[in-house]
Each structure stands twice: as C-alpha cells, then as structure tokens.
Design an enzyme around this catalytic site. Structure first.
Site, PDB file in Angstrom:
ATOM      1  N   TYR A  62      -7.148 -13.590  12.346  1.00 14.25           N
ATOM      2  CA  TYR A  62      -6.444 -12.337  12.243  1.00 14.25           C
ATOM      3  C   TYR A  62      -5.557 -12.508  13.660  1.00 14.25           C
ATOM      4  CZ  TYR A  62      -4.968  -7.872  10.694  1.00 14.25           C
ATOM      5  OH  TYR A  62      -4.481  -6.641  10.196  1.00 14.25           O
ATOM      6  N   ILE A  92       0.781  -1.490  -0.192  1.00 12.50           N
ATOM      7  CA  ILE A  92       0.120   0.136   0.091  1.00 12.50           C
ATOM      8  C   ILE A  92       0.941   1.231  -0.098  1.00 12.50           C
ATOM      9  CG2 ILE A  92      -1.714   1.295   1.400  1.00 12.50           C
ATOM     10  CD1 ILE A  92      -2.538  -1.582   2.426  1.00 12.50           C
ATOM     11  N   TYR A 100      -6.799  -2.303  10.453  1.00 12.73           N
ATOM     12  CA  TYR A 100      -7.617  -3.483   9.881  1.00 12.73           C
ATOM     13  C   TYR A 100      -8.887  -3.527  11.069  1.00 12.73           C
ATOM     14  CZ  TYR A 100     -10.231  -7.138   7.806  1.00 12.73           C
ATOM     15  OH  TYR A 100     -11.301  -7.831   7.271  1.00 12.73           O
ATOM     16  N   LYS A 129      -3.719  -4.200  16.303  1.00 11.63           N
ATOM     17  CA  LYS A 129      -4.461  -3.013  15.725  1.00 11.63           C
ATOM     18  C   LYS A 129      -5.374  -2.214  16.797  1.00 11.63           C
ATOM     19  CE  LYS A 129      -2.827  -3.516  11.436  1.00 11.63           C
ATOM     20  NZ  LYS A 129      -1.866  -2.582  10.868  1.00 11.63           N
TER      21      LYS A 129
HETATM   22  P1  NAI Z   1       3.511  -5.069   3.129  1.00 11.36           P
HETATM   23  O1  NAI Z   1       3.951  -6.454   3.324  1.00 11.36           O
HETATM   24  O2  NAI Z   1       3.778  -4.450   1.566  1.00 11.36           O
HETATM   25  O3  NAI Z   1       4.140  -4.043   4.125  1.00 11.36           O
HETATM   26  C1  NAI Z   1       4.234  -4.390   5.425  1.00 11.36           C
HETATM   27  C2  NAI Z   1       5.635  -3.563   5.737  1.00 11.36           C
HETATM   28  O4  NAI Z   1       6.001  -3.472   7.044  1.00 11.36           O
HETATM   29  C3  NAI Z   1       6.791  -3.971   4.872  1.00 11.36           C
HETATM   30  O5  NAI Z   1       7.464  -2.919   4.029  1.00 11.36           O
HETATM   31  C4  NAI Z   1       7.635  -4.450   5.954  1.00 11.36           C
HETATM   32  O6  NAI Z   1       9.210  -4.463   5.383  1.00 11.36           O
HETATM   33  C5  NAI Z   1       7.448  -3.390   7.127  1.00 11.36           C
HETATM   34  N1  NAI Z   1       8.088  -3.669   8.284  1.00 11.36           N
HETATM   35  C6  NAI Z   1       7.853  -4.933   9.124  1.00 11.36           C
HETATM   36  N2  NAI Z   1       8.811  -4.710  10.058  1.00 11.36           N
HETATM   37  C7  NAI Z   1       9.374  -3.603  10.409  1.00 11.36           C
HETATM   38  C8  NAI Z   1      10.144  -3.116  10.940  1.00 11.36           C
HETATM   39  N3  NAI Z   1      10.666  -3.580  12.123  1.00 11.36           N
HETATM   40  N4  NAI Z   1      10.557  -1.879  10.912  1.00 11.36           N
HETATM   41  C9  NAI Z   1      10.293  -0.979   9.813  1.00 11.36           C
HETATM   42  N5  NAI Z   1       9.228  -1.621   8.826  1.00 11.36           N
HETATM   43  C10 NAI Z   1       8.823  -2.994   9.190  1.00 11.36           C
HETATM   44  O7  NAI Z   1       1.920  -5.121   3.389  1.00 11.36           O
HETATM   45  P2  NAI Z   1       0.761  -4.146   3.151  1.00 11.36           P
HETATM   46  O8  NAI Z   1      -0.273  -4.669   3.373  1.00 11.36           O
HETATM   47  O9  NAI Z   1       1.209  -2.759   2.279  1.00 11.36           O
HETATM   48  O10 NAI Z   1       0.958  -3.450   4.987  1.00 11.36           O
HETATM   49  C11 NAI Z   1       0.929  -2.188   5.312  1.00 11.36           C
HETATM   50  C12 NAI Z   1      -0.114  -1.615   6.319  1.00 11.36           C
HETATM   51  O11 NAI Z   1      -1.496  -1.873   5.972  1.00 11.36           O
HETATM   52  C13 NAI Z   1       0.222  -2.795   7.475  1.00 11.36           C
HETATM   53  O12 NAI Z   1       0.097  -1.966   8.758  1.00 11.36           O
HETATM   54  C14 NAI Z   1      -0.982  -3.665   7.488  1.00 11.36           C
HETATM   55  O13 NAI Z   1      -1.366  -4.354   8.736  1.00 11.36           O
HETATM   56  C15 NAI Z   1      -2.033  -2.610   7.135  1.00 11.36           C
HETATM   57  N6  NAI Z   1      -3.444  -3.370   6.361  1.00 11.36           N
HETATM   58  C16 NAI Z   1      -3.045  -4.233   5.568  1.00 11.36           C
HETATM   59  C17 NAI Z   1      -4.259  -5.036   4.876  1.00 11.36           C
HETATM   60  C18 NAI Z   1      -4.085  -6.024   3.897  1.00 11.36           C
HETATM   61  O14 NAI Z   1      -4.917  -6.852   3.590  1.00 11.36           O
HETATM   62  N7  NAI Z   1      -2.892  -6.009   3.232  1.00 11.36           N
HETATM   63  C19 NAI Z   1      -5.802  -4.631   5.491  1.00 11.36           C
HETATM   64  C20 NAI Z   1      -5.529  -3.699   6.291  1.00 11.36           C
HETATM   65  C21 NAI Z   1      -4.504  -2.914   7.053  1.00 11.36           C
END
Ligand code: NAI
Length: 272
Positions: A159, A21, A149, A166
């Site tokens: 979840y 995202i 979420y 969250k």
């Molecule tokens: P993504 O896997 O592309 O992004 C998650 C990011 O968190 C990654 O870039 C990862 O490197 C980073 N990360 C993990 N540990 C870290 C740390 N210690 N320090 C810095 N960065 C760290 O997946 P997405 O889906 O784009 O996730 C982004 C946000 O959106 C998250 O908070 C996720 O929970 C939230 N979200 C995602 C949904 C989905 O269905 N994909 C739905 C609702 C919310």
C-alpha cells in the site's frame, strides 16, 4: 427503501465507473430520496460513464479537480444553486497514488509523486471542508464521509505511500470534525472499507491475492461496494446524528480478527 435521505441535498465525488464505491453510494442515495450533484476530476470524465449515472439518478455533474480550491469553491457554489439550498451530505471518495501506479517500493518512494498523492487523496478533504465552511455551504447536522483503508493503522507493504496518506486523511477528519462540529454541528467521519474490486483497488500490486486473504480472515468475508454504500447512507441519515470524528471499520470483522481457522487450515495444509 426507507426514505432515509428524503429532502436531503448532497455532493458525491469519485464515481468513475460502475465498480466505483461512489457509484453505488449515488444509486443508494437516489433510492433513499436524496438529490445530489456528482463530481469528479475533469480528466476522469473523458470516458463519459458518469453521464449514465447522472441520467439514472436525475443528477447534474459539476467537474472539479479536488486539489483546486477554485474548482471546489465553484463546486459548492454551483451545487447549492442547482439543488436549491445548503448541502446535507458530502462523500469524499478520492484516492490516487502515482507511486502505487508505478509500483515503486516504499523505501524508494518518489517524493514528487508522494506529494501529489497527499494533495489528491488527503489535503483534498481539508480543502473541501475549508471551502464549505467559508461559504457556509453545509447545513447544521450535515454529514461528511471520506473513504479510507486500514493501512493507516497497520502495515501493508504494497500500500506504500497511501498508508501514510490515509493516516493523514483520517487525522484531518478528526481535526476538522472538532472545528466544524463546534461551529456548525457538521459531522465528519471516515469509513475504513474492505479491499474492493474497483479501478483504484485493483491498481495495487498483488491486490487479487490480498483480496482473497482478507476474505479468508474476516468472519463475514469482505464487505462489497454495495454494502459500503449502505453504511455511508446510514451515516448521511439523521439516525447517526451524534456520530462524528470517528474512523469506522466496515470490513466484515477483519480488523478485529487475529487469524481465522480458514487461514490456519490453509497454512497447515501447505506445511504438512
Ligand atoms: P475508483 O478508482 O473508482 O475511485 C477513485 C476516484 O478518485 C476516481 O473516480 C477518480 O477519478 C477520483 N480522483 C482521482 N484524482 C482526483 C482528483 N484530482 N480530483 C477529483 N477526483 C479524483 O476507486 P474506489 O475504490 O471506488 O475508491 C474510492 C475511495 O475508496 C478511495 O479513497 C479509495 O482509497 C477508497 N478505498 C478503496 C478500497 C478498495 O479496495 N477499492 C478500500 C478502502 C478504501
């Protein structure tokens, strides 16, 4: 394009690959005239995909583990130097649960993993805000958005610990939103996004079926990453200056729908 972020400086975390995202947010912020720094955990950058995004958006990368106050202090200090002034917007797009990764059911959660999840996915927002406030790194009327979420409000068994995490993230946004708003008029909101096909999303057990279920419930269908990015841009812009301490659903109407005709029909067909 509307030049909604013209002259604004930002920090965008969490762009891992093209599905992230945060990746879409960075592309849109660039289109809308913002300059920003990209950040992610050093370990997440090994694949190097973030370099493509940095090139495309003319951005620099400052690695930071979001659990480390030291790294975050360096991130906010360096970002101001690179961008030539205080920050106007921050995207917190960070989530990780070892319990989910290892498919451990909720009643049997491993507490070490749980604490790691809290640290990475919720406390990291507090740490970012606390560091930024100490350094006075965010401009008045600046905007911070964290992604969340709906499992924070309603139970989704798969979840597991991220539901509780969250809920904490959303609470931190509210609580810090009060303090930062009062002192510096900085606003803080969470955007509660539809299931989205990203690395974090698809790592959840049963994600595929759940994605289809949510899509069948929401009158507009699931919101995709690109429209989530559009929404984040509006929240970074001056057009939403008085919005703060909110959890904002960006889900095609899913959270307000009890059941849809589509789902009723499918159950009816199966039961008849
Ligand atoms: P993504 O896997 O592309 O992004 C998650 C990011 O968190 C990654 O870039 C990862 O490197 C980073 N990360 C993990 N540990 C870290 C740390 N210690 N320090 C810095 N960065 C760290 O997946 P997405 O889906 O784009 O996730 C982004 C946000 O959106 C998250 O908070 C996720 O929970 C939230 N979200 C995602 C949904 C989905 O269905 N994909 C739905 C609702 C919310």
């Amino acid at each position: 394009m509307y030049n909604l972020l013209k002259g604004k400086r930002g920090i965008i975390s969490g762009a891992l690959d093209q599905n992230s995202i945060a990746w879409k947010v960075a592309e849109k912020a660039h289109e809308e005239g913002a300059v920003f720094v990209l950040t992610n955990a050093p370990i997440a950058m090994r694949m190097g995909e973030i370099n493509t995004l940095a090139e495309a958006t003319g951005s620099q990368i400052v690695p930071a583990d979001a659990t480390s106050v030291e790294d975050l202090t360096n991130l906010f200090t360096q970002s101001q130097e690179i961008l030539g002034g205080k920050i106007d917007f921050v995207l917190h797009s960070i989530g990780m649960s070892v319990n989910i990764r290892k498919k451990i059911p909720y009643p049997e959660l491993n507490y070490e993993y749980f604490q790691k999840g809290i640290d990475v996915s919720a406390l990291s927002l507090h740490k970012m805000l606390s560091v930024a406030k100490k350094l006075d790194a965010i401009n008045e009327w600046g905007s911070v958005v964290a992604l969340t979420y709906m499992a924070a409000q309603r139970t989704y068994p798969f979840y597991t610990d991220m539901a509780d995490i969250k809920a904490m993230l959303e609470s931190i946004a509210r609580s810090f939103g009060y303090h930062y708003g009062l002192d510096k008029k900085v606003r803080i909101n969470t955007v509660s996004q539809s299931p989205t096909k990203t690395t974090a999303g698809t790592g959840i057990k049963g994600f595929g079926s759940f994605y289809d279920y949510a899509d069948a419930i929401a009158p507009l269908g699931n919101a995709d990453a690109e429209s989530c990015a559009d929404y984040c841009i509006t929240l970074f812009s001056d057009l939403t200056r008085m919005v703060t301490m909110q959890n904002l659903f960006h889900d095609g109407g899913y959270s307000s729908t009890g059941v849809s005709d589509d789902v009723m029909y499918r159950l009816g067909v199966e039961n008849s």
